[in-house]
Write an enzyme that holds these catalytic residues in place. Structure first.
Site, PDB file in Angstrom:
ATOM      1  N   TYR A 134       0.867  -1.174   0.000  1.00 21.32           N
ATOM      2  CA  TYR A 134       0.000   0.000   0.000  1.00 21.32           C
ATOM      3  C   TYR A 134       0.908   1.230   0.000  1.00 21.32           C
ATOM      4  O   TYR A 134       1.698   1.428   0.932  1.00 21.32           O
ATOM      5  CB  TYR A 134      -0.899   0.014   1.235  1.00 21.32           C
ATOM      6  CG  TYR A 134      -2.017  -0.993   1.202  1.00 21.32           C
ATOM      7  CD1 TYR A 134      -3.312  -0.614   0.862  1.00 21.32           C
ATOM      8  CD2 TYR A 134      -1.790  -2.325   1.499  1.00 21.32           C
ATOM      9  CE1 TYR A 134      -4.344  -1.534   0.831  1.00 21.32           C
ATOM     10  CE2 TYR A 134      -2.816  -3.259   1.474  1.00 21.32           C
ATOM     11  CZ  TYR A 134      -4.097  -2.854   1.140  1.00 21.32           C
ATOM     12  OH  TYR A 134      -5.110  -3.776   1.111  1.00 21.32           O
ATOM     13  N   HIS A 320     -17.110  -4.154  -1.562  1.00 21.51           N
ATOM     14  CA  HIS A 320     -15.674  -4.452  -1.546  1.00 21.51           C
ATOM     15  C   HIS A 320     -15.351  -5.625  -0.629  1.00 21.51           C
ATOM     16  O   HIS A 320     -15.723  -5.652   0.545  1.00 21.51           O
ATOM     17  CB  HIS A 320     -14.884  -3.222  -1.083  1.00 21.51           C
ATOM     18  CG  HIS A 320     -13.395  -3.420  -1.107  1.00 21.51           C
ATOM     19  ND1 HIS A 320     -12.699  -3.614  -2.270  1.00 21.51           N
ATOM     20  CD2 HIS A 320     -12.482  -3.465  -0.110  1.00 21.51           C
ATOM     21  CE1 HIS A 320     -11.407  -3.756  -1.996  1.00 21.51           C
ATOM     22  NE2 HIS A 320     -11.253  -3.680  -0.686  1.00 21.51           N
TER      23      HIS A 320
END
Length: 543
Positions: A134, A320
């Site tokens: 990330y 999601h």
């Protein structure tokens, strides 16, 4: 291609034709006795074959797939020869596949010519050779002398990196950040990440792999340029590099179109579902494990009563989850009675996630409640799957795009850990808690193990996994009800029991086909198929 619904067509000697086929579980192709597809027109030249056709969403033919708003895996293929008396010729390597939603109303990508835009992009970020990274970077929005509305956001993915960039999130940061933080990048959630990055908590926009750009409705826009609007934002890009490639440099990002012509309403985003945590856990070897994340009546009552008693209007939803996800539904309740879902996808595809525009806006009132329900398949996994950031971990979230904007950023829940540990026989943990994950004290078989190690040590079976699932869904839950920024509503952190709710919804897929003329979902779907002669509707979730 097993158990697929197939349409095959072409143009033979100037005359278009279309035939309905299907495959059985052994992938053998059969001509369907009930020809459900209707040819609208067809044409062909030296380079293209174009066919347009339609079919009822529900045909009551066991060999046809019911077409719903969920994801459909479409396989396309073509062959130079037309279909003869012996049937279609095998297409060989002339094939491909794509996930899409046939009934998604979509959003128009057209915006006024000359609309100004700005890009938020990485600048040659070296991607580590590990499976999940990330990357966070802080940007400053353009300085504007008056209020503007962002009317469209689209991904700018570096060519060749379409499978590397898994999702992009845009967060609003503290407006008092030091200017030295601008354009500063760092690996997200790293122990050495600057403190200023942790002030970026409110999601403004979310895009995920397989999705396209999003255009706001004509009466709604994301406000920028006023004192309460975002000044600094953090762009979080999730790189998915399972093959551990080295030497990758990425410059992907987002493009935001903005206009001084204001719409009527300011848009907002609310994150609902399961609070991302190790306390969200899935046992191995379970085909249908259900997780529920509650946006509670108490949270919506307090926040909307204070901010918008008349309610908010939801116009798009992003569902999601990660690799184990198979189906997600954003359920909506009013006075404990279930209404139509805000959004659902019973054929969820990890590689195809985007905001789903609603065909009709939905109003959320004070005192309503929402449940994001996720179904997972952990067959083939040997250890627990944990709630977390990696794609091998899991999430269960739905992002709601709505108007008018209120001061509510997250509305989530998390089952209490004590009841989950009690299931495997944990009696006591070591206190004070000084490590994370915390350590078990007793019984002896778990002594000095972290609670994650203890969960993995437990001998899971399908029967035990099902029993664990039933218990977890009834456990008291920790409520998350946070405002934009660092503040919280008073309900935040309270422990409440899951509400007793009544479901009155019946899936259209289970409606009996005794009288086809009475089936409401029997409206035609029209498709245009270009440069292909074979289309397969495949809804098996393992693809």
């Amino acid at each position: 291609m097993s158990s697929s619904d197939i349409v095959i067509g072409g143009v033979l000697n100037g005359s278009p034709y279309l035939l309905d086929y299907y495959t059985d579980s052994n992938r053998k192709v059969h001509k369907d006795p009930l020809q459900s597809y209707q040819l609208l027109y067809g044409r062909e030249n030296n380079t293209h074959t174009v066919l347009a056709f339609s079919r009822n969403l529900q045909t009551c033919d066991d060999n046809d797939k019911v077409i719903t708003g969920s994801t459909v895996r479409v396989i396309w293929a073509f062959h130079a020869e037309d279909v003869g008396v012996s049937g279609p010729v095998y297409h060989g390597t002339n094939r491909g596949r794509k996930s899409l939603r046939l009934l998604n109303p979509g959003t128009s990508s057209s915006i006024p010519a000359g609309t100004a835009f700005f890009d938020l992009q990485n600048e040659e970020v070296p991607v580590p050779h590990k499976d999940t990274t990330y990357w966070c970077q802080i940007f400053k929005f353009p300085e504007l002398k008056k209020k503007h509305h962002i009317i469209r956001i689209e991904p700018v993915i570096q060519k060749g990196h379409e499978n590397l960039v898994h999702h992009i999130l845009l967060y609003q940061c503290d407006s008092n950040l030091n200017k030295s933080e601008i354009n500063r990048g760092h690996e997200c959630y790293h122990p050495n990440m600057p403190d200023s990055f942790f002030t970026c908590e409110t999601v403004l926009f979310a895009w995920a792999i397989g999705g396209e750009g999003f255009t706001y409705p004509p009466h709604v826009g994301m406000s920028i340029g006023t004192s309460i609007d975002p000044v600094y934002v953090q762009m979080e890009i999730h790189f998915d590099n399972p093959s551990l490639q080295k030497g990758i440099v990425d410059s992907s990002g987002l493009r935001l179109y903005y206009s001084p012509s204001l719409r009527r309403y300011d848009a907002g985003v609310i994150e609902t579902g399961v609070w991302v945590s190790l306390y969200h856990m899935l046992p191995p070897g379970i085909q249908d494990y259900i997780t529920e994340g509650h946006c509670t009546q108490e949270c919506l009552q307090e926040s909307l009563d204070s901010e918008m008693p008349s309610g908010i209007h939801v116009f798009a939803v992003l569902l999601h989850a990660h690799l184990a996800g198979r189906a997600i539904t954003a359920r909506h309740f009013r006075q404990q009675v279930e209404l139509q879902p805000l959004a659902s996808d019973d054929q969820f595809d990890f590689n195809f996630q985007e905001f789903q525009p609603l065909s009709q806006e939905r109003i959320i009132l004070p005192g309503d409640s929402l449940i994001t329900e996720c179904r997972y398949n952990t067959k083939g996994r040997m250890n627990m799957t944990w709630g977390g950031l990696s794609t091998r971990d899991e999430m269960c979230l739905s992002y709601l795009l709505y108007y008018p904007r209120v001061n509510l950023a997250r509305c989530e829940s998390l089952p209490e850990i004590s009841g989950q540990l009690k299931f495997i026989g944990v009696k006591e943990i070591q206190e004070p808690v000084t490590t994370w994950p915390f350590v078990i004290k007793s019984p002896k078989k778990y002594s000095n193990l972290s609670f994650t190690e203890a969960m993995d040590k437990y001998k899971w079976t399908r029967k035990r996994g099902k029993a664990f699932n039933d218990i977890v869904r009834k456990l008291p839950m920790n409520v998350r009800c946070s405002k934009i920024g660092q503040e919280e509503w008073s309900i935040q952190g309270m422990i409440i029991s899951p509400p007793e709710l009544k479901s009155e919804q019946t899936s259209a897929a289970v409606v009996a086909c005794r009288n086809v003329s009475e089936i409401q979902c029997e409206r035609p779907l029209a498709l245009l198929l270009t440069a292909c002669l074979l289309l397969i509707l495949q809804t098996c979730s393992h693809l």
